[in-house]
Design an enzyme around this catalytic site. Structure first.
Site, PDB file in Angstrom:
ATOM      1  N   LYS A   1      45.002  42.604  41.466  1.00 59.25           N
ATOM      2  CA  LYS A   1      45.509  42.852  42.829  1.00 59.25           C
ATOM      3  C   LYS A   1      44.435  42.487  43.849  1.00 59.25           C
ATOM      4  O   LYS A   1      43.221  42.468  43.538  1.00 59.25           O
ATOM      5  CB  LYS A   1      45.939  44.304  43.036  1.00 59.25           C
ATOM      6  CG  LYS A   1      44.824  45.365  42.884  1.00 59.25           C
ATOM      7  CD  LYS A   1      43.985  45.617  44.120  1.00 59.25           C
ATOM      8  CE  LYS A   1      42.873  46.630  43.869  1.00 59.25           C
ATOM      9  NZ  LYS A   1      41.736  46.589  44.754  1.00 59.25           N
TER      10      LYS A   1
ATOM     11  N   ASP B   1      44.480  53.545  40.742  1.00 55.11           N
ATOM     12  CA  ASP B   1      45.189  52.277  40.961  1.00 55.11           C
ATOM     13  C   ASP B   1      46.251  51.984  39.901  1.00 55.11           C
ATOM     14  O   ASP B   1      47.000  51.012  40.025  1.00 55.11           O
ATOM     15  CB  ASP B   1      44.194  51.102  40.962  1.00 55.11           C
ATOM     16  CG  ASP B   1      43.457  50.972  42.287  1.00 55.11           C
ATOM     17  OD1 ASP B   1      43.898  51.590  43.279  1.00 55.11           O
ATOM     18  OD2 ASP B   1      42.435  50.255  42.331  1.00 55.11           O
TER      19      ASP B   1
HETATM   20  P1  ATP Z   1      38.940  48.604  41.137  1.00 51.44           P
HETATM   21  O1  ATP Z   1      39.448  47.442  41.917  1.00 51.44           O
HETATM   22  O2  ATP Z   1      40.050  49.536  40.643  1.00 51.44           O
HETATM   23  O3  ATP Z   1      37.791  49.305  41.760  1.00 51.44           O
HETATM   24  P2  ATP Z   1      37.233  47.043  39.550  1.00 51.44           P
HETATM   25  O4  ATP Z   1      37.722  45.635  39.591  1.00 51.44           O
HETATM   26  O5  ATP Z   1      36.142  47.365  40.517  1.00 51.44           O
HETATM   27  O6  ATP Z   1      38.423  48.018  39.734  1.00 51.44           O
HETATM   28  P3  ATP Z   1      37.211  47.088  36.667  1.00 51.44           P
HETATM   29  O7  ATP Z   1      37.126  45.631  36.390  1.00 51.44           O
HETATM   30  O8  ATP Z   1      38.522  47.739  36.488  1.00 51.44           O
HETATM   31  O9  ATP Z   1      36.642  47.388  38.137  1.00 51.44           O
HETATM   32  O10 ATP Z   1      36.113  47.800  35.721  1.00 51.44           O
HETATM   33  C1  ATP Z   1      35.165  48.707  36.154  1.00 51.44           C
HETATM   34  C2  ATP Z   1      34.436  49.294  34.934  1.00 51.44           C
HETATM   35  O11 ATP Z   1      35.361  49.852  34.008  1.00 51.44           O
HETATM   36  C3  ATP Z   1      33.625  48.269  34.166  1.00 51.44           C
HETATM   37  O12 ATP Z   1      32.281  48.561  34.356  1.00 51.44           O
HETATM   38  C4  ATP Z   1      34.036  48.392  32.707  1.00 51.44           C
HETATM   39  O13 ATP Z   1      32.957  48.608  31.851  1.00 51.44           O
HETATM   40  C5  ATP Z   1      34.989  49.565  32.646  1.00 51.44           C
HETATM   41  N1  ATP Z   1      36.233  49.227  31.903  1.00 51.44           N
HETATM   42  C6  ATP Z   1      36.881  50.016  31.041  1.00 51.44           C
HETATM   43  N2  ATP Z   1      37.972  49.415  30.548  1.00 51.44           N
HETATM   44  C7  ATP Z   1      38.047  48.203  31.115  1.00 51.44           C
HETATM   45  C8  ATP Z   1      38.959  47.119  30.994  1.00 51.44           C
HETATM   46  N3  ATP Z   1      40.027  47.162  30.188  1.00 51.44           N
HETATM   47  N4  ATP Z   1      38.738  46.033  31.760  1.00 51.44           N
HETATM   48  C9  ATP Z   1      37.674  45.997  32.604  1.00 51.44           C
HETATM   49  N5  ATP Z   1      36.773  46.979  32.721  1.00 51.44           N
HETATM   50  C10 ATP Z   1      36.942  48.088  31.993  1.00 51.44           C
END
Ligand code: ATP
Length: 291
Positions: free
Chosen positions: A11, A137
């Site tokens: 997203k 989210d």
């Molecule tokens: P948001 O936009 O909700 O803040 P994000 O893009 O910042 O999400 P994610 O990529 O969802 O962050 O991942 C954040 C942390 O979650 C990572 O440091 C990772 O180690 C952990 N994590 C656990 N499961 C997953 C997964 N399936 N995919 C990605 N990261 C994961």
């Protein structure tokens, strides 16, 4: 059916406002969320061996209970009394810790996939209620499309689908913790709040220039100060003909909305050559007309 494969879409936040902080520490937000056609692929396979096993193409991701997919699969197993084992294969393409809700989207797809694989009778509303236990989210990632999110991000209202257009995604080579960004956010009389209602009107009118003129993210005040490369990528996108460019979520990924694919492609080339962004994708908005 013994196996199922799903796409878990990323997203972007077309607008992100923080309206206050609750006593429990959570922030009250108002944001316009948009699913995009950048996705991870998740396959779930029934197994005679009990338990949940995760394999992924990204060695740095956890494959134990710290992976959001694990939490999501466990939640559905517990809720609906599923005792079979499950093998999960995650092919990760969405940049991690990027502000693109990659982990939440994986969890959402795993929840939906589990209910289909085991023929569980449930509803999207029920899955969204359960999903918030995995992450704020997750309910949006189950709903998908163009959505207004309020509360801590869990109160969702479907909006008219945003008009199709090319979206350029560019993540610099830094990782930003969501917790750090929210805890360093200062809300005062100088805070510039995006016009969320104006954006909703523009979406309704299918006015892409109007949507772009209302883009705004209060969290940029924290991340751009700390990481000037975010502003640099935005500037480069604007110089390459983006209608507008902004950081998604808590960053550090920047997205640019373009009027045509040629400009988006040319901008991607410039970003690659300069090296200011490490992960670059040209994609478009994903429309969801119900599941
Ligand atoms: P948001 O936009 O909700 O803040 P994000 O893009 O910042 O999400 P994610 O990529 O969802 O962050 O991942 C954040 C942390 O979650 C990572 O440091 C990772 O180690 C952990 N994590 C656990 N499961 C997953 C997964 N399936 N995919 C990605 N990261 C994961």
């Amino acid at each position: 059916m013994d196996s199922i494969r799903l796409k878990a879409r990323a997203k972007i936040n077309l607008a992100l406002d923080v309206t206050g902080k609750r006593e429990d520490g959570y922030h009250e937000v108002r944001m316009v969320m948009q699913s995009i056609n950048l996705y991870d692929s998740i396959s779930l396979t029934k197994s005679r061996e009990p338990g949940i096993r995760i394999r992924t193409n990204r060695a740095y991701l956890p494959t134990n209970e710290d992976n959001l997919i694990y939490k999501a699969v466990r939640l559905i197993m517990d809720e609906y009394g599923i005792h079979s084992g499950v093998d999960v294969v995650l092919e990760k393409f969405i940049p991690v810790a990027a502000g693109l809700a990659g982990g939440s989207s994986d969890a959402a797809a795993a929840m939906v996939g589990m209910t289909r694989l085991f023929s569980v009778k449930t509803s999207m509303t029920r899955l969204m209620e359960l999903g918030v236990k995995v992450g704020a989210d997750v309910p949006f990632c189950i709903m998908r499309g163009t959505v207004l999110a309020e509360g801590i991000g869990e109160r969702l209202t479907r909006l008219e689908p945003m008009r199709s257009c090319p979206i350029l995604i560019a993540k610099p080579g830094i990782n930003v913790s969501t917790k750090y960004v929210y805890s360093n956010l200062i809300l005062d009389e100088d805070t510039v709040h995006p016009d969320i209602d104006g954006m909703i009107d523009a979406i309704k009118r299918r006015d892409i220039n109007g949507v772009c003129s209302k883009m705004g993210n209060v969290l940029e005040s924290v991340t751009v100060r700390e990481y000037p490369v975010i502003e640099e990528i935005k500037r480069q996108m604007m110089a390459s003909g983006a209608i507008n460019a902004m950081m998604s979520g808590s960053g550090p990924t920047v997205f640019g909305v373009f009027g045509n694919r040629r400009n988006a492609g040319a901008c991607a080339d410039v970003l690659r050559v300069t090296g200011i962004a490490k992960q670059i994708y040209i994609t478009d908005v994903f429309h969801c007309f119900g599941r």
